[in-house]
Scaffold this active site. Structure first.
Site, PDB file in Angstrom:
ATOM      1  N   CYS A  42     -68.038 -29.075 -99.506  1.00  0.00           N
ATOM      2  CA  CYS A  42     -66.890 -28.156 -99.541  1.00  0.00           C
ATOM      3  C   CYS A  42     -67.325 -26.731 -99.857  1.00  0.00           C
ATOM      4  O   CYS A  42     -66.963 -25.792 -99.151  1.00  0.00           O
ATOM      5  CB  CYS A  42     -65.874 -28.647-100.563  1.00  0.00           C
ATOM      6  SG  CYS A  42     -64.571 -27.463-100.874  1.00  0.00           S
ATOM      7  N   CYS A  47     -65.455 -26.377 -96.451  1.00  0.00           N
ATOM      8  CA  CYS A  47     -64.166 -25.680 -96.622  1.00  0.00           C
ATOM      9  C   CYS A  47     -64.306 -24.195 -96.942  1.00  0.00           C
ATOM     10  O   CYS A  47     -63.638 -23.361 -96.326  1.00  0.00           O
ATOM     11  CB  CYS A  47     -63.357 -26.321 -97.744  1.00  0.00           C
ATOM     12  SG  CYS A  47     -63.498 -28.095 -97.851  1.00  0.00           S
ATOM     13  N   LYS A  50     -66.188 -22.027 -94.281  1.00  0.00           N
ATOM     14  CA  LYS A  50     -65.339 -22.121 -93.081  1.00  0.00           C
ATOM     15  C   LYS A  50     -64.120 -21.206 -93.206  1.00  0.00           C
ATOM     16  O   LYS A  50     -63.801 -20.437 -92.303  1.00  0.00           O
ATOM     17  CB  LYS A  50     -64.924 -23.584 -92.877  1.00  0.00           C
ATOM     18  CG  LYS A  50     -63.989 -23.918 -91.735  1.00  0.00           C
ATOM     19  CD  LYS A  50     -62.525 -23.776 -92.014  1.00  0.00           C
ATOM     20  CE  LYS A  50     -61.975 -24.484 -93.199  1.00  0.00           C
ATOM     21  NZ  LYS A  50     -61.805 -25.910 -93.091  1.00  0.00           N
ATOM     22  N   TYR A 176     -60.846 -32.078 -86.714  1.00  0.00           N
ATOM     23  CA  TYR A 176     -60.707 -30.897 -87.578  1.00  0.00           C
ATOM     24  C   TYR A 176     -61.810 -29.867 -87.300  1.00  0.00           C
ATOM     25  O   TYR A 176     -61.545 -28.684 -87.110  1.00  0.00           O
ATOM     26  CB  TYR A 176     -60.914 -31.285 -89.046  1.00  0.00           C
ATOM     27  CG  TYR A 176     -59.809 -31.956 -89.795  1.00  0.00           C
ATOM     28  CD1 TYR A 176     -59.031 -31.232 -90.693  1.00  0.00           C
ATOM     29  CD2 TYR A 176     -59.588 -33.318 -89.697  1.00  0.00           C
ATOM     30  CE1 TYR A 176     -58.067 -31.844 -91.471  1.00  0.00           C
ATOM     31  CE2 TYR A 176     -58.622 -33.941 -90.470  1.00  0.00           C
ATOM     32  CZ  TYR A 176     -57.855 -33.203 -91.351  1.00  0.00           C
ATOM     33  OH  TYR A 176     -56.907 -33.808 -92.112  1.00  0.00           O
ATOM     34  N   GLU A 180     -61.307 -26.216 -85.614  1.00  0.00           N
ATOM     35  CA  GLU A 180     -61.420 -25.027 -86.472  1.00  0.00           C
ATOM     36  C   GLU A 180     -62.515 -24.082 -85.970  1.00  0.00           C
ATOM     37  O   GLU A 180     -62.311 -22.869 -85.893  1.00  0.00           O
ATOM     38  CB  GLU A 180     -61.695 -25.460 -87.919  1.00  0.00           C
ATOM     39  CG  GLU A 180     -60.470 -26.136 -88.531  1.00  0.00           C
ATOM     40  CD  GLU A 180     -60.648 -26.561 -89.981  1.00  0.00           C
ATOM     41  OE1 GLU A 180     -59.629 -26.816 -90.643  1.00  0.00           O
ATOM     42  OE2 GLU A 180     -61.793 -26.658 -90.457  1.00  0.00           O
ATOM     43  N   HIS A 436     -34.662 -15.709 -96.159  1.00  0.00           N
ATOM     44  CA  HIS A 436     -34.513 -15.071 -94.853  1.00  0.00           C
ATOM     45  C   HIS A 436     -35.148 -13.694 -94.831  1.00  0.00           C
ATOM     46  O   HIS A 436     -35.032 -12.970 -95.817  1.00  0.00           O
ATOM     47  CB  HIS A 436     -33.018 -14.974 -94.529  1.00  0.00           C
ATOM     48  CG  HIS A 436     -32.756 -14.500 -93.149  1.00  0.00           C
ATOM     49  ND1 HIS A 436     -33.005 -15.287 -92.041  1.00  0.00           N
ATOM     50  CD2 HIS A 436     -32.286 -13.317 -92.694  1.00  0.00           C
ATOM     51  CE1 HIS A 436     -32.689 -14.591 -90.955  1.00  0.00           C
ATOM     52  NE2 HIS A 436     -32.250 -13.405 -91.330  1.00  0.00           N
ATOM     53  N   GLU A 441     -37.724 -21.069 -93.624  1.00  0.00           N
ATOM     54  CA  GLU A 441     -36.300 -21.385 -93.784  1.00  0.00           C
ATOM     55  C   GLU A 441     -35.838 -22.400 -92.739  1.00  0.00           C
ATOM     56  O   GLU A 441     -34.834 -23.084 -92.915  1.00  0.00           O
ATOM     57  CB  GLU A 441     -35.441 -20.119 -93.733  1.00  0.00           C
ATOM     58  CG  GLU A 441     -35.369 -19.466 -92.377  1.00  0.00           C
ATOM     59  CD  GLU A 441     -34.515 -18.186 -92.384  1.00  0.00           C
ATOM     60  OE1 GLU A 441     -33.410 -18.206 -92.939  1.00  0.00           O
ATOM     61  OE2 GLU A 441     -34.970 -17.170 -91.834  1.00  0.00           O
TER      62      GLU A 441
HETATM   63  P1  NDP Z   1     -63.145 -36.219 -86.730  1.00  0.00           P
HETATM   64  O1  NDP Z   1     -63.368 -37.663 -86.853  1.00  0.00           O
HETATM   65  O2  NDP Z   1     -61.914 -35.610 -87.297  1.00  0.00           O
HETATM   66  O3  NDP Z   1     -63.195 -35.807 -85.175  1.00  0.00           O
HETATM   67  C1  NDP Z   1     -64.241 -36.227 -84.339  1.00  0.00           C
HETATM   68  C2  NDP Z   1     -63.909 -35.839 -82.922  1.00  0.00           C
HETATM   69  O4  NDP Z   1     -64.985 -36.181 -82.069  1.00  0.00           O
HETATM   70  C3  NDP Z   1     -62.689 -36.558 -82.370  1.00  0.00           C
HETATM   71  O5  NDP Z   1     -62.020 -35.706 -81.488  1.00  0.00           O
HETATM   72  C4  NDP Z   1     -63.327 -37.739 -81.614  1.00  0.00           C
HETATM   73  O6  NDP Z   1     -62.534 -38.192 -80.550  1.00  0.00           O
HETATM   74  C5  NDP Z   1     -64.573 -37.090 -81.045  1.00  0.00           C
HETATM   75  N1  NDP Z   1     -65.662 -38.039 -80.823  1.00  0.00           N
HETATM   76  C6  NDP Z   1     -66.165 -38.942 -81.695  1.00  0.00           C
HETATM   77  N2  NDP Z   1     -67.203 -39.611 -81.138  1.00  0.00           N
HETATM   78  C7  NDP Z   1     -67.354 -39.114 -79.896  1.00  0.00           C
HETATM   79  C8  NDP Z   1     -68.231 -39.401 -78.830  1.00  0.00           C
HETATM   80  N3  NDP Z   1     -69.179 -40.315 -78.944  1.00  0.00           N
HETATM   81  N4  NDP Z   1     -68.077 -38.715 -77.672  1.00  0.00           N
HETATM   82  C9  NDP Z   1     -67.124 -37.760 -77.557  1.00  0.00           C
HETATM   83  N5  NDP Z   1     -66.253 -37.451 -78.525  1.00  0.00           N
HETATM   84  C10 NDP Z   1     -66.371 -38.117 -79.688  1.00  0.00           C
HETATM   85  O7  NDP Z   1     -64.450 -35.559 -87.332  1.00  0.00           O
HETATM   86  P2  NDP Z   1     -64.772 -34.103 -87.809  1.00  0.00           P
HETATM   87  O8  NDP Z   1     -66.250 -34.075 -87.812  1.00  0.00           O
HETATM   88  O9  NDP Z   1     -64.010 -33.076 -87.047  1.00  0.00           O
HETATM   89  O10 NDP Z   1     -64.239 -34.068 -89.310  1.00  0.00           O
HETATM   90  C11 NDP Z   1     -64.680 -35.047 -90.248  1.00  0.00           C
HETATM   91  C12 NDP Z   1     -63.748 -35.109 -91.410  1.00  0.00           C
HETATM   92  O11 NDP Z   1     -63.955 -33.979 -92.243  1.00  0.00           O
HETATM   93  C13 NDP Z   1     -62.269 -35.059 -91.077  1.00  0.00           C
HETATM   94  O12 NDP Z   1     -61.747 -36.298 -90.741  1.00  0.00           O
HETATM   95  C14 NDP Z   1     -61.673 -34.527 -92.332  1.00  0.00           C
HETATM   96  O13 NDP Z   1     -61.437 -35.605 -93.199  1.00  0.00           O
HETATM   97  C15 NDP Z   1     -62.751 -33.641 -92.898  1.00  0.00           C
HETATM   98  N6  NDP Z   1     -62.445 -32.214 -92.637  1.00  0.00           N
HETATM   99  C16 NDP Z   1     -61.319 -31.651 -93.153  1.00  0.00           C
HETATM  100  C17 NDP Z   1     -61.003 -30.337 -92.917  1.00  0.00           C
HETATM  101  C18 NDP Z   1     -59.751 -29.761 -93.479  1.00  0.00           C
HETATM  102  O14 NDP Z   1     -59.170 -30.344 -94.374  1.00  0.00           O
HETATM  103  N7  NDP Z   1     -59.261 -28.635 -92.945  1.00  0.00           N
HETATM  104  C19 NDP Z   1     -61.877 -29.482 -92.151  1.00  0.00           C
HETATM  105  C20 NDP Z   1     -63.029 -30.156 -91.638  1.00  0.00           C
HETATM  106  C21 NDP Z   1     -63.289 -31.464 -91.883  1.00  0.00           C
HETATM  107  P3  NDP Z   1     -61.398 -39.299 -80.760  1.00  0.00           P
HETATM  108  O15 NDP Z   1     -60.266 -38.612 -81.396  1.00  0.00           O
HETATM  109  O16 NDP Z   1     -61.148 -39.758 -79.412  1.00  0.00           O
HETATM  110  O17 NDP Z   1     -62.008 -40.358 -81.639  1.00  0.00           O
END
Ligand code: NDP
Length: 447
Positions: A42, A47, A50, A176, A180, A436, A441
């Site tokens: 984080c 976080c 980022k 995510y 982002e 408002h 709202e």
């Molecule tokens: P996520 O699991 O959220 O997203 C992974 C993405 O990659 C999905 O779109 C998934 O598709 C795709 N994917 C996975 N495997 C493959 C593959 N083999 N080929 C192609 N596409 C693939 O992971 P992130 O790394 O984005 O984030 C990890 C975690 O970190 C989050 O779940 C969250 O908990 C935390 N996080 C939180 C944030 C916040 O609070 N703002 C910011 C950043 C991270 P599909 O959907 O089809 O599985």
């Protein structure tokens, strides 16, 4: 048997720091091991840096918006190296601050990688330590699919330290991190193509929220390759050539590829087998109160793969310390946890999506939704929409979920999360006077 420590924590990230300080506040003798900068994902490579980059990337949109309010066009150059250095300096300052917090709390910091020797003994560098209780809070790391040319992919970890800003960048993954960073780099002026294996980003979020963000991202210039994936990355004279597979498989040439296809727990070298700690798939198996298969060993945060969010890891860590050292037993619920995606526009959510509510309550679900152009945009121009949505259980009138896309959505949903957590009804929302003119709202005037 006398141990060196009452609690030994592995990993000085959000969960480990919170648990160690709370346990020490009850008089426990606590040590924490960390082999990298204190602060964890984080603070060091998630976080915090980022969000600083999100702030940096918002100015270009603001400069454009200002013209609608009578300002002359802003001529400004962005300096990537300056931002990377400034962010790194701030992250290192925060890391030092966390070290001073540990000192103040009386927690001993041991630099080095901890490995299990047996269920009560750990090796950290050339030192062996014993502990009555052990907490594993080692977090996770970004993974890369095993494709030819994977060595050319960068992950979110490297994004904060890229020596040059890529002019053309592909973002692989629609979660995510992918969303982002696509928005950050778009705001900073890179040409972005996001490659997702479905037709909508952010699987698991409410469908209206997903489509509203994706539409706005496309309006802000982000290209999407939908229902597609990367088969191969080749280094060519012009940059990196991506061989795609799927609905939109025209090869793509870019300067960099961010791989944001998911994260795995950091467990490979902990030697968990020496401690008898078992896994559930790739994560540490834990009970609701964060206990592993060894009753005196606990695990919190991303290495347990429950809800991988900083505030959740902190709450899990504190609950464990309160229970084991403060005689205040409690555990946390993983329900109704508000979360935000710092996309542009921002999105935030608490509680059930429409699809989850319909699966659980069938027809007894009523959805209220407003999609509108904000007052700010009436002069700034563009037709970006704000989305405000409530999911209500018709039999009880209870609000099951609240979702928003729009400026400051995270700040707004944080307040609404309190109401949803307390079991507020739609009537409670209706009985609340709006402020408002705001976007918020709309939550109390939905019909
Ligand atoms: P996520 O699991 O959220 O997203 C992974 C993405 O990659 C999905 O779109 C998934 O598709 C795709 N994917 C996975 N495997 C493959 C593959 N083999 N080929 C192609 N596409 C693939 O992971 P992130 O790394 O984005 O984030 C990890 C975690 O970190 C989050 O779940 C969250 O908990 C935390 N996080 C939180 C944030 C916040 O609070 N703002 C910011 C950043 C991270 P599909 O959907 O089809 O599985």
């Amino acid at each position: 048997m006398a141990y060196d420590y009452d609690l030994f924590v592995i990993g000085a990230g959000s969960g480990g720091l919170a648990a160690s300080k709370r346990a020490a506040s009850y008089g426990a003798k606590v040590a924490i091991a960390e082999y990298d900068l204190v602060g964890g994902t984080c603070v060091i490579r998630g976080c915090v840096p980022k969000k600083l980059m999100v702030y940096a990337s918002q100015f270009s949109h603001l400069y454009k918006d200002a013209e609608g309010y009578g300002w002359s066009p802003v001529e400004s150059q962005f300096d990537w190296k300056y931002l990377v250095k400034a962010v790194d300096t701030e992250v290192r300052r925060l890391s030092q601050l966390h070290i001073s917090f540990l000192e103040k709390a009386g927690v001993e910091l041991i630099e080095g990688y901890a490995k299990f020797v047996d269920p009560h003994t750990l090796e950290v560098g050339d030192r062996k330590v014993t502990a009555d209780k052990i907490l594993i809070a080692v977090g996770g790391h970004a993974t890369k699919p095993d494709i030819p040319g994977a060595e050319h992919l960068v992950t979110s970890r490297e994004m904060f330290l890229l020596p040059e800003q890529p002019k053309r960048m592909a973002v692989w993954g629609g979660g995510y991190i992918g969303v982002e960073f696509a928005c950050i780099m778009n705001g900073l002026g890179s040409e972005i193509t996001q490659i997702i294996r479905r037709d909508l980003i952010l699987r698991g979020f409410d469908d209206d929220l997903r489509s509203t963000i994706q539409e706005s991202m496309a309006n802000r210039g982000i290209q999407f390759r939908l229902n597609s994936t990367i088969d191969k990355v080749e280094k060519v004279d012009e940059g990196l050539k991506l061989i795609l597979n799927g609905e939109e498989d025209e090869p793509l040439i870019v300067d960099a590829v961010l791989c944001a296809t998911g994260r795995d727990p950091n467990l490979a070298e902990l030697l968990l087998e020496n401690a008898g700690v078992e896994l559930k798939e790739k994560a540490i198996a834990v009970t609701l109160d964060s206990r592993t298969t060894q009753p005196h060993i606990f695990a919190v945060g991303d290495c347990t793969d429950r809800m991988n969010l900083t505030p959740v890891a902190i709450a899990e860590g504190r609950a464990l310390a309160d229970t084991e050292f403060g005689h205040k037993p409690h555990s946390i619920t993983h329900e109704n946890i508000a979360t935000a995606v710092f996309s542009q526009p921002e999105a935030a959510t608490v509680g059930m999506t429409e699809a989850e509510a319909r699966e659980k309550f069938g027809d007894a679900v009523q959805c209220y939704r407003a999609r509108f152009r904000s007052l700010f945009n009436s002069l700034a121009g563009g037709d970006e929409r704000v989305l405000v949505k409530l999911i209500v259980e018709s039999n009880t009138d209870r609000v099951l979920g609240a979702h928003m896309v729009g400026k400051d959505a995270a700040e707004l949903i944080q307040g609404i999360a309190i109401a949803v957590n307390m079991g507020a009804t739609k009537k409670d929302f209706d009985d609340t006077m709006g402020i408002h003119p705001t976007s918020g709202e709309e939550f109390v005037t939905l019909r």
